[in-house]
Design a protein around this motif. Structure first.
Motif, mmCIF file in Angstrom:
data_model
loop_
_atom_site.group_PDB
_atom_site.id
_atom_site.type_symbol
_atom_site.label_atom_id
_atom_site.label_comp_id
_atom_site.label_asym_id
_atom_site.label_seq_id
_atom_site.Cartn_x
_atom_site.Cartn_y
_atom_site.Cartn_z
ATOM 1 N N TRP A 4 15.135 9.870 -25.858
ATOM 2 C CA TRP A 4 15.261 9.028 -26.288
ATOM 3 C C TRP A 4 16.851 8.716 -26.076
ATOM 4 O O TRP A 4 17.719 9.465 -26.660
ATOM 5 C CB TRP A 4 14.880 8.716 -27.638
ATOM 6 N N ILE A 5 17.157 7.166 -25.849
ATOM 7 C CA ILE A 5 18.566 7.158 -25.675
ATOM 8 C C ILE A 5 18.894 6.065 -26.810
ATOM 9 O O ILE A 5 18.213 4.952 -26.817
ATOM 10 C CB ILE A 5 18.831 6.225 -24.224
ATOM 11 N N ARG A 40 11.758 2.198 -30.192
ATOM 12 C CA ARG A 40 11.668 2.486 -31.659
ATOM 13 C C ARG A 40 12.980 2.187 -32.437
ATOM 14 O O ARG A 40 13.925 2.472 -31.924
ATOM 15 C CB ARG A 40 11.020 3.842 -31.928
ATOM 16 N N PHE A 41 12.807 2.125 -33.717
ATOM 17 C CA PHE A 41 14.087 2.395 -34.647
ATOM 18 C C PHE A 41 13.797 3.466 -35.294
ATOM 19 O O PHE A 41 12.838 4.167 -35.691
ATOM 20 C CB PHE A 41 13.874 1.107 -35.681
ATOM 21 N N GLU A 42 14.992 4.370 -35.809
ATOM 22 C CA GLU A 42 15.249 5.389 -36.379
ATOM 23 C C GLU A 42 15.943 5.508 -37.504
ATOM 24 O O GLU A 42 17.212 4.680 -37.338
ATOM 25 C CB GLU A 42 15.520 6.608 -35.583
ATOM 26 N N LEU A 50 18.407 2.085 -32.726
ATOM 27 C CA LEU A 50 17.494 1.647 -31.955
ATOM 28 C C LEU A 50 17.541 2.383 -30.836
ATOM 29 O O LEU A 50 18.648 2.629 -29.985
ATOM 30 C CB LEU A 50 18.056 0.118 -31.384
ATOM 31 N N LEU A 51 16.248 2.893 -30.294
ATOM 32 C CA LEU A 51 16.224 3.955 -29.392
ATOM 33 C C LEU A 51 15.044 3.326 -28.375
ATOM 34 O O LEU A 51 14.078 2.684 -28.579
ATOM 35 C CB LEU A 51 15.593 5.331 -29.850
ATOM 36 N N LEU A 56 12.408 3.550 -19.616
ATOM 37 C CA LEU A 56 12.930 2.464 -19.530
ATOM 38 C C LEU A 56 14.393 2.251 -19.627
ATOM 39 O O LEU A 56 14.999 1.380 -18.865
ATOM 40 C CB LEU A 56 12.412 1.873 -21.071
ATOM 41 N N TYR A 57 15.189 3.184 -20.090
ATOM 42 C CA TYR A 57 16.449 3.142 -20.020
ATOM 43 C C TYR A 57 17.029 3.125 -18.453
ATOM 44 O O TYR A 57 18.033 2.489 -18.078
ATOM 45 C CB TYR A 57 17.504 4.414 -20.836
#
Length: 63
Positions: A4-5, A40-42, A50-51, A56-57
């Motif tokens: 996750w980025i 997703r949000f963390e 925001l990840l 997708l990145y």
């Protein structure tokens, strides 16, 4: 498992945070990704991150 980025930090889940997530969700849909699985949000101590999924990145960055 994908990495996750972090693509944004927000103090609150306000309209700006939701708009950015929506913008990324539209991009994800354009390339046939399910936004619910790639965005997703963390919650962190000072707000929210925001990840997005690494795949997708890569598309987002043109890699």
């Amino acid at each position: 498992m994908s990495q996750w980025i972090e693509v944004g930090k927000f103090k609150d889940l306000d309209d700006a945070a939701k708009q950015e997530a929506q913008r990324l969700a539209e991009y994800a849909l354009d390339i046939a990704f399910d936004p619910a699985t790639v965005i997703r949000f963390e919650e962190v101590d000072d707000g929210f991150r925001l990840l997005i999924d690494e795949d997708l990145y890569k598309f987002y960055q043109g890699i």
